[in-house]
Design a protein around this motif. Sequence first.
Motif, PDB file in Angstrom:
ATOM      1  N   ILE A 179       0.310  -1.114  -0.039  1.00  0.00           N
ATOM      2  CA  ILE A 179      -0.098  -0.476   0.432  1.00  0.00           C
ATOM      3  C   ILE A 179       1.298   1.169  -0.467  1.00  0.00           C
ATOM      4  O   ILE A 179       0.654   2.036  -0.430  1.00  0.00           O
ATOM      5  N   ARG A 180       1.936   1.004   0.618  1.00  0.00           N
ATOM      6  CA  ARG A 180       3.169   2.171   0.188  1.00  0.00           C
ATOM      7  C   ARG A 180       3.966   1.556   1.039  1.00  0.00           C
ATOM      8  O   ARG A 180       4.463   0.927   0.955  1.00  0.00           O
ATOM      9  N   PHE A 181       5.443   2.750   0.462  1.00  0.00           N
ATOM     10  CA  PHE A 181       6.961   2.497  -0.094  1.00  0.00           C
ATOM     11  C   PHE A 181       7.506   4.067   1.354  1.00  0.00           C
ATOM     12  O   PHE A 181       6.964   5.499   1.051  1.00  0.00           O
ATOM     13  N   GLY A 182       8.310   3.669   2.051  1.00  0.00           N
ATOM     14  CA  GLY A 182       8.623   4.796   1.861  1.00  0.00           C
ATOM     15  C   GLY A 182      11.181   4.877   1.965  1.00  0.00           C
ATOM     16  O   GLY A 182      10.948   3.414   1.992  1.00  0.00           O
ATOM     17  N   TYR A 183      10.979   5.566   1.521  1.00  0.00           N
ATOM     18  CA  TYR A 183      12.879   5.741   1.150  1.00  0.00           C
ATOM     19  C   TYR A 183      13.910   6.718   1.808  1.00  0.00           C
ATOM     20  O   TYR A 183      12.932   7.633   2.370  1.00  0.00           O
ATOM     21  N   THR A 184      14.788   7.213   1.976  1.00  0.00           N
ATOM     22  CA  THR A 184      15.539   8.411   2.273  1.00  0.00           C
ATOM     23  C   THR A 184      14.966   9.248   2.552  1.00  0.00           C
ATOM     24  O   THR A 184      14.560  10.051   1.696  1.00  0.00           O
ATOM     25  N   ASP A 197      -5.232   5.676  -8.015  1.00  0.00           N
ATOM     26  CA  ASP A 197      -4.441   4.834  -8.586  1.00  0.00           C
ATOM     27  C   ASP A 197      -4.998   2.914  -9.021  1.00  0.00           C
ATOM     28  O   ASP A 197      -5.151   3.040  -9.768  1.00  0.00           O
ATOM     29  N   LEU A 198      -5.835   2.710  -8.022  1.00  0.00           N
ATOM     30  CA  LEU A 198      -6.970   1.020  -7.587  1.00  0.00           C
ATOM     31  C   LEU A 198      -8.047   1.303  -8.882  1.00  0.00           C
ATOM     32  O   LEU A 198      -8.409   0.405  -8.959  1.00  0.00           O
ATOM     33  N   ARG A 232      -1.673   4.082 -14.387  1.00  0.00           N
ATOM     34  CA  ARG A 232      -1.581   3.770 -13.027  1.00  0.00           C
ATOM     35  C   ARG A 232       0.480   4.200 -13.063  1.00  0.00           C
ATOM     36  O   ARG A 232       0.406   4.460 -12.351  1.00  0.00           O
ATOM     37  N   PHE A 233       1.261   3.167 -14.431  1.00  0.00           N
ATOM     38  CA  PHE A 233       2.535   3.527 -14.040  1.00  0.00           C
ATOM     39  C   PHE A 233       2.371   4.402 -14.002  1.00  0.00           C
ATOM     40  O   PHE A 233       3.793   5.674 -13.563  1.00  0.00           O
ATOM     41  N   ASN A 234       2.176   5.681 -15.450  1.00  0.00           N
ATOM     42  CA  ASN A 234       2.980   6.715 -15.371  1.00  0.00           C
ATOM     43  C   ASN A 234       2.083   8.018 -14.229  1.00  0.00           C
ATOM     44  O   ASN A 234       2.847   8.999 -14.448  1.00  0.00           O
ATOM     45  N   ARG A 235       1.380   7.884 -13.419  1.00  0.00           N
ATOM     46  CA  ARG A 235       0.208   8.792 -13.021  1.00  0.00           C
ATOM     47  C   ARG A 235       1.821   8.206 -11.822  1.00  0.00           C
ATOM     48  O   ARG A 235       2.348   9.343 -11.193  1.00  0.00           O
ATOM     49  N   VAL A 236       2.063   7.123 -11.139  1.00  0.00           N
ATOM     50  CA  VAL A 236       2.690   6.906  -9.717  1.00  0.00           C
ATOM     51  C   VAL A 236       4.237   6.915 -10.216  1.00  0.00           C
ATOM     52  O   VAL A 236       4.972   8.081  -9.807  1.00  0.00           O
ATOM     53  N   LEU A 237       4.658   7.348 -11.780  1.00  0.00           N
ATOM     54  CA  LEU A 237       6.432   8.178 -12.141  1.00  0.00           C
ATOM     55  C   LEU A 237       6.246   9.594 -11.426  1.00  0.00           C
ATOM     56  O   LEU A 237       6.999  10.242 -12.022  1.00  0.00           O
ATOM     57  N   ALA A 292       5.626  -3.260  -9.048  1.00  0.00           N
ATOM     58  CA  ALA A 292       4.240  -4.080  -9.886  1.00  0.00           C
ATOM     59  C   ALA A 292       3.915  -4.215  -9.499  1.00  0.00           C
ATOM     60  O   ALA A 292       1.927  -4.526  -9.717  1.00  0.00           O
ATOM     61  N   ASN A 293       3.746  -4.860  -7.567  1.00  0.00           N
ATOM     62  CA  ASN A 293       3.017  -5.561  -6.681  1.00  0.00           C
ATOM     63  C   ASN A 293       1.954  -4.292  -6.578  1.00  0.00           C
ATOM     64  O   ASN A 293       0.629  -4.071  -6.248  1.00  0.00           O
ATOM     65  N   TYR A 294       2.274  -3.017  -5.762  1.00  0.00           N
ATOM     66  CA  TYR A 294       2.040  -1.811  -6.184  1.00  0.00           C
ATOM     67  C   TYR A 294       0.750  -1.693  -6.495  1.00  0.00           C
ATOM     68  O   TYR A 294      -0.204  -0.688  -6.407  1.00  0.00           O
TER      69      TYR A 294
END
Length: 172
Positions: free
Chosen positions: A54-59, A126-127, A135-140, A156-158
Amino acid sequence: MIQKLLNSGLHWREKEFKRNEFLKMAGSTDTDIYFIENGSIRIYMMDENEERIIRFGYTGNIIVSLDSFLSGKPSGFYMQAIKKTTVRVAPQKDFYQFIQSGEENLKFWNRILEDLVLQQIEREKDLLINSPRERFNRVLKRSPKLFQEVPNKYIANYLRMSPETLSRLKKS
């Protein structure tokens, strides 16, 4: 503002997680707030033996198991390091003291919450979109750093598509 938070006198403790190590398991209560110094984390739930990211977190991100943080109850979400990750961790009690110690600090917390709500709305959109390309373009467009920080199988899972579909979309 994040620098102000990190230097605020909050009792931050540094913690390191190995690749695939869990920060939090589903069914547990977690009222800590995390600042990711380096690395990446995925937040997911299980749906009939299938992971749903459902979500990612990074630096540079702040992450929190928000349902558990706000309610003090167990959450159905897992938080797992995707790669070796170093975080700073502060307990809720200390964090609440920080945000209540000044109007600017409270505004900062409100901005974090507003960002989370807006991110959730974007995720829901997105969902609801059928086209994998859209979906890909929106997240990119929204999170280009994601594609540098997180392996394709998790993205891909997200995005609710196969890794092969994601690979084709990235090439085109």
